[in-house]
Design a protein around this motif. Structure first.
Motif, PDB file in Angstrom:
ATOM      1  N   PHE A 134       0.800  -1.222   0.000  1.00  0.00           N
ATOM      2  CA  PHE A 134       0.000   0.000   0.000  1.00  0.00           C
ATOM      3  C   PHE A 134       0.837   1.278   0.000  1.00  0.00           C
ATOM      4  CE2 PHE A 134      -3.116  -3.078   1.136  1.00  0.00           C
ATOM      5  CZ  PHE A 134      -4.343  -2.539   0.825  1.00  0.00           C
ATOM      6  N   THR A 135       2.112   1.177   0.383  1.00  0.00           N
ATOM      7  CA  THR A 135       2.907   2.404   0.533  1.00  0.00           C
ATOM      8  C   THR A 135       4.265   2.307  -0.171  1.00  0.00           C
ATOM      9  OG1 THR A 135       1.857   2.792   2.686  1.00  0.00           O
ATOM     10  CG2 THR A 135       3.838   4.061   2.188  1.00  0.00           C
ATOM     11  N   THR A 136       5.127   1.417   0.313  1.00  0.00           N
ATOM     12  CA  THR A 136       6.520   1.388  -0.140  1.00  0.00           C
ATOM     13  C   THR A 136       6.643   1.156  -1.636  1.00  0.00           C
ATOM     14  OG1 THR A 136       7.084   0.449   2.024  1.00  0.00           O
ATOM     15  CG2 THR A 136       8.779   0.385   0.297  1.00  0.00           C
ATOM     16  N   ASN A 137       5.918   0.158  -2.134  1.00  0.00           N
ATOM     17  CA  ASN A 137       5.980  -0.159  -3.577  1.00  0.00           C
ATOM     18  C   ASN A 137       4.582  -0.039  -4.180  1.00  0.00           C
ATOM     19  OD1 ASN A 137       7.316  -0.830  -5.929  1.00  0.00           O
ATOM     20  ND2 ASN A 137       7.276  -3.044  -5.555  1.00  0.00           N
ATOM     21  N   TYR A 138       3.903   1.000  -3.805  1.00  0.00           N
ATOM     22  CA  TYR A 138       2.494   1.206  -4.146  1.00  0.00           C
ATOM     23  C   TYR A 138       2.218   1.085  -5.644  1.00  0.00           C
ATOM     24  CZ  TYR A 138      -1.623   4.041  -5.262  1.00  0.00           C
ATOM     25  OH  TYR A 138      -2.801   4.498  -5.801  1.00  0.00           O
ATOM     26  N   SER A 139       3.086   1.664  -6.475  1.00  0.00           N
ATOM     27  CA  SER A 139       2.821   1.698  -7.925  1.00  0.00           C
ATOM     28  C   SER A 139       2.835   0.309  -8.555  1.00  0.00           C
ATOM     29  CB  SER A 139       3.846   2.597  -8.624  1.00  0.00           C
ATOM     30  OG  SER A 139       5.164   2.091  -8.435  1.00  0.00           O
ATOM     31  N   ASN A 140       3.419  -0.669  -7.887  1.00  0.00           N
ATOM     32  CA  ASN A 140       3.465  -2.022  -8.437  1.00  0.00           C
ATOM     33  C   ASN A 140       2.219  -2.837  -8.096  1.00  0.00           C
ATOM     34  OD1 ASN A 140       4.954  -4.005  -9.935  1.00  0.00           O
ATOM     35  ND2 ASN A 140       5.291  -5.118  -8.015  1.00  0.00           N
ATOM     36  N   PHE A 141       1.316  -2.247  -7.289  1.00  0.00           N
ATOM     37  CA  PHE A 141       0.147  -3.000  -6.833  1.00  0.00           C
ATOM     38  C   PHE A 141      -1.143  -2.188  -6.997  1.00  0.00           C
ATOM     39  CE2 PHE A 141       3.838  -4.478  -4.426  1.00  0.00           C
ATOM     40  CZ  PHE A 141       3.823  -5.825  -4.728  1.00  0.00           C
TER      41      PHE A 141
END
Length: 547
Positions: A134-141
């Motif tokens: 939801f935060t650190t790698n948000y753009s991948n999910f």
């Protein structure tokens, strides 16, 4: 549901799945006729045996199932079918099975369905993974195209889209919803509805000792309040005569069929939609009802005059979109307004029955809430404001224990019990689990609120004190990746405080003015839906408290 009804459902599910799997087990005709006949016979036998095998497997699982969630075992991975038979076998115990599965798997679980069916998934309630998603790698999910397809009734609304378009549409909405004057209007709608409709209705029920479905009452209440917020029109569904409410029932259908779409191959539900049969037929009718409601309500708004043209602030959500050229397309506007109706009615309307259910079982919590309300109520009574007390939004804003009670309910009974994301590129979770492009990721909020490793040995107890600092005067900070009821990261709910104010107003009015009693011998369990609604409603009786 009786065993015969369950058996029929199992057979139907198995047959439906056999149709979905046909592309995987049927082969094209080879050039030699004899071989073609042999392959055809094998294909036909498999199509017939798949549903029978699934039925026998599900029957054995059902009849050997323990009532102890800890007894659940991971689904077996079968040839051709993957883990789908085991998952389907436990679909009618979905919430508890998901919780037990994650509890026994270290908060994370990888699974898949038939090869090529697009059913590979990763389910988690691990806070470290949730922060990553939801935060650190948000753009991948992102939510993904499949999520948008599942909720096509809300097509174009920012709840189902991703990327730059989502960012722009969210900014437009947030700019209005965070306006203090807009928040005040919403709070006023809620206050007036509670005062003029909810309390008189409940007083009548109490005076006649009539049992009633609290879930239905709360759904009607929130439907009216949300319609006022979106359209500046009160449909009047919460009234003494309890009129038919097709649009609200249609919303329930959207969430029930949406859940089914999540649990089956996309090829299957899209085929059912094309054929317009089964649950997809119900959904088609629900979409028609909701769109008719939106059109009719917009016409009522025009007739009633709508928002004053000289007002400096948007008075309802429709005003934000009605003259926007980006929403000139009727389908886009309609989908957007339906999404706001669903968001407003469903989150609060689903949470409130669980609050009253929990309070009816915990009179000590009710007493503490009343002690917190007592100074405000006493002042109102002393000023001659009547025996029935209604609390102003500003009066409940600082009530810490009431907020803690609300949060504790959301921990155990989150209205949206599952979040879905899609993997864009291969990734490794903080837990070490690998996920691959195209995988579906499910975050189980229901399971997360029940994990001993996250909430302690009393994790299954209803205890608002867990939310309080030692002095009892402030709410303890809990990170959103552990308490996901209001989402996390860039998609954090922009209407959180508006929702909290509404729920506080409603809870305070009901708890102060009435004693709550559950009707005996009722079965309280969640229905199979994207919402954690009660399958059989919530039958209650009330007793008017003396001033």
């Amino acid at each position: 549901m009786d065993s015969e009804g369950t058996t029929c459902l199992y057979i139907n599910e198995a047959i439906a799945m056999s149709i979905a799997f046909a592309p995987y087990i049927q082969v094209s005709s080879p050039p030699h006729t004899a071989l073609a006949i042999i392959m055809s016979l094998i294909s036909t036998a498999l199509v017939l045996l798949v549903p029978l095998g699934l039925y026998l497997y599900m029957w054995s699982c059902t009849h050997s199932r323990s009532n102890d969630p800890a007894a659940a075992v991971p689904p077996t991975k079968w040839p051709i079918l993957g883990m789908l038979p085991g998952l389907v076998a436990n679909i009618y115990n979905f919430h508890e099975y998901s919780y037990a599965l994650l509890a026994g798997s270290g908060l994370n679980f990888n699974g898949d369905g038939p090869p090529g069916a697009g059913m590979r998934f990763f389910i988690t309630c691990d806070p470290a993974n949730i922060q990553h998603i939801f935060t650190t790698n948000y753009s991948n999910f992102p939510k993904g195209a499949e999520f948008a397809a599942i909720f096509d009734v809300m097509a174009g609304g920012f709840f189902t889209i991703d990327g730059e378009l989502w960012r722009l549409r969210r900014m437009k909405f947030v700019g209005v919803i965070r306006s203090p004057r807009f928040a005040d209007r919403v709070a006023a709608h809620c206050h007036d509805k509670v005062k003029n409709h909810l309390l008189p209705l409940l007083a009548r029920m109490a005076s006649t000792s009539t049992s009633f479905d609290m879930q239905e009452v709360m759904a009607r209440l929130m439907f009216d309040i949300t319609a006022m917020t979106v359209f500046s029109v009160d449909p009047g569904f919460l009234s003494l005569d309890m009129p038919l409410i097709d649009a609200s029932l249609a919303m329930d259908t959207v969430m029930e069929v949406g859940f089914l779409r999540h649990t089956m191959p996309a090829s299957l539900w899209k085929t059912l939609r094309w054929l317009n049969i089964g649950p997809e037929r119900r959904l088609h009718e629900a979409n028609r009802v909701l769109r008719r409601f939106v059109v009719d309500t917009m016409e009522r708004r025009k007739t009633n005059g709508g928002q004053d043209e000289d007002e400096e602030v948007v008075g309802d959500i429709l005003s934000l979109y009605i003259n926007d050229p980006d929403y000139a397309d009727d389908d886009l506007l309609c989908g957007t307004l339906i999404s706001f109706m669903l968001a407003g009615r469903d989150t609060i309307g689903t949470t409130l029955p669980w609050i009253f259910y929990s309070l009816a079982q915990n009179p000590n919590v009710v007493s503490i809430i009343r002690n917190e309300l007592s100074p405000i109520a006493s002042h109102k009574v002393a000023r001659g404001m009547g025996a029935t007390v209604i609390f102003e939004p500003e009066e409940t804003k600082s009530l810490v224990y009431l907020r803690a009670t609300l949060y504790e309910t959301l921990r155990l009974y989150p209205p949206a019990h599952m979040e879905r994301k899609t993997v864009v590129t291969d990734d490794t979770m903080p837990s070490g689990h690998e996920v691959y492009a195209g995988d579906a990721i499910y975050i189980s909020l229901y399971s997360m609120g029940r994990m001993e490793s996250l909430w302690g040995k009393d994790c299954l107890d209803f205890n608002p004190n867990r939310w309080l600092l030692e002095d009892g005067n402030k709410i303890k900070y809990v990170p959103s990746n552990k308490f996901l009821a209001f989402n996390s990261g860039p998609r954090m709910c922009p209407g959180k405080e508006i929702a909290v104010v509404q729920m506080k107003t409603i809870i305070a009015a009901v708890v102060w003015n009435f004693d709550l009693e559950l009707v005996e011998s009722q079965s309280i369990q969640p229905k199979l839906s994207c919402l954690l609604q009660m399958k059989n409603g919530l039958m209650m009786k009330l007793k008017k408290r003396e001033a």
